[in-house]
Write an enzyme that holds these catalytic residues in place. Structure first.
Site, mmCIF file in Angstrom:
data_model
loop_
_atom_site.group_PDB
_atom_site.id
_atom_site.type_symbol
_atom_site.label_atom_id
_atom_site.label_comp_id
_atom_site.label_asym_id
_atom_site.label_seq_id
_atom_site.Cartn_x
_atom_site.Cartn_y
_atom_site.Cartn_z
ATOM 1 N N THR A 83 2.115 5.612 37.167
ATOM 2 C CA THR A 83 3.175 6.125 37.028
ATOM 3 C C THR A 83 3.825 5.580 35.506
ATOM 4 O O THR A 83 3.448 4.661 35.316
ATOM 5 C CB THR A 83 4.252 5.596 38.071
ATOM 6 O OG1 THR A 83 5.773 5.559 37.517
ATOM 7 C CG2 THR A 83 4.001 4.262 38.529
ATOM 8 N N CYS A 197 6.918 11.574 33.115
ATOM 9 C CA CYS A 197 6.643 11.213 34.354
ATOM 10 C C CYS A 197 5.538 12.145 35.013
ATOM 11 O O CYS A 197 5.347 13.211 34.710
ATOM 12 C CB CYS A 197 7.886 11.789 35.023
ATOM 13 S SG CYS A 197 8.085 11.334 36.932
#
Length: 229
Positions: A83, A197
């Protein structure tokens, strides 16, 4: 081949893409029935997301540090946080283990510089767009100029990530909104856009716009594969 350690589950949707990308890239290089050697610790994103929005970053760091230690104990030779946002606590996680942490911003910067990109737009969670842990690293350590959308656009992007993409929802209206933001950043001078992202590449693909897109999941996975083999 070395064993790649993954901290995943943030969200599991993008972690599944990491797993696929790592195995596909290893197989592309080694052929046959080769696949990546992986140790995965997948956390409960509910706990992480709650702490993120409460601003309890030290507690998220503690959770991920424990998870990272378990990955190391399981035999991983390196560590990847699956992430962008949680690289905010990358330094604390690295301090908790003796194996190297492969930083997603460094992987992205390498890909950008290889293509001669020096002025880019960044999409991600509001945390990633507003704060300096990611864009500051690109600017200060790699000399890459970073633009972000305006506050209203950041809210749109952030909400789509958490309310749709992290739950596997792909909404054509959201895709159109993202493309409009991407093309606005391009008009303002961004040579390319970082999909900062790991879920965004589920929504927006290279075929959706003529603006060059940098998928951080694929780029980070490539860094891990290079390191492992």
């Amino acid at each position: 081949m070395k064993t790649i350690g993954l901290l995943g589950g943030m969200s599991w949707e993008s972690t599944a893409n990491y797993y696929r990308a790592l195995n596909q890239q290893v197989n592309a290089q080694l052929g046959g029935l080769h696949s990546a050697k992986i140790v995965l610790n997948s956390v409960d994103f509910h706990d992480i997301e709650t702490l993120q929005h409460q601003g309890q970053w030290e507690q998220t760091a503690q959770l991920l540090a424990i998870a990272a230690q378990n990955v190391e104990k399981a035999g991983a030779d390196c560590l990847m946080i699956c992430t962008n946002t949680m690289h905010k606590v990358a330094d604390q996680v690295q301090q908790a283990v003796s194996i190297p942490l492969l930083h997603i911003a460094d992987a992205t910067a390498t890909a950008l510089k290889e293509d001669g990109m020096t002025h880019v737009g960044l999409l991600g969670t509001r945390f990633t767009m507003e704060q300096d842990f990611y864009k500051g690293r690109l600017i200060e350590q790699h000399g890459i100029d970073v633009m972000v959308p305006d506050s209203t656009e950041q809210t749109v992007i952030h909400d789509v990530i958490y309310k749709e993409l992290c739950q596997g929802v792909i909404n054509p209206a959201s895709r159109a909104a993202f493309i409009a933001i991407i093309e606005k950043l391009h008009r303002q001078g961004a040579e390319a856009i970082i999909l900062g992202c790991t879920e965004i590449a589920m929504l927006v693909k290279a075929d959706d716009t003529e603006v060059p897109l940098y998928d951080t999941t694929e780029i980070h996975a490539a860094m891990g594969v290079r390191w492992a083999i």
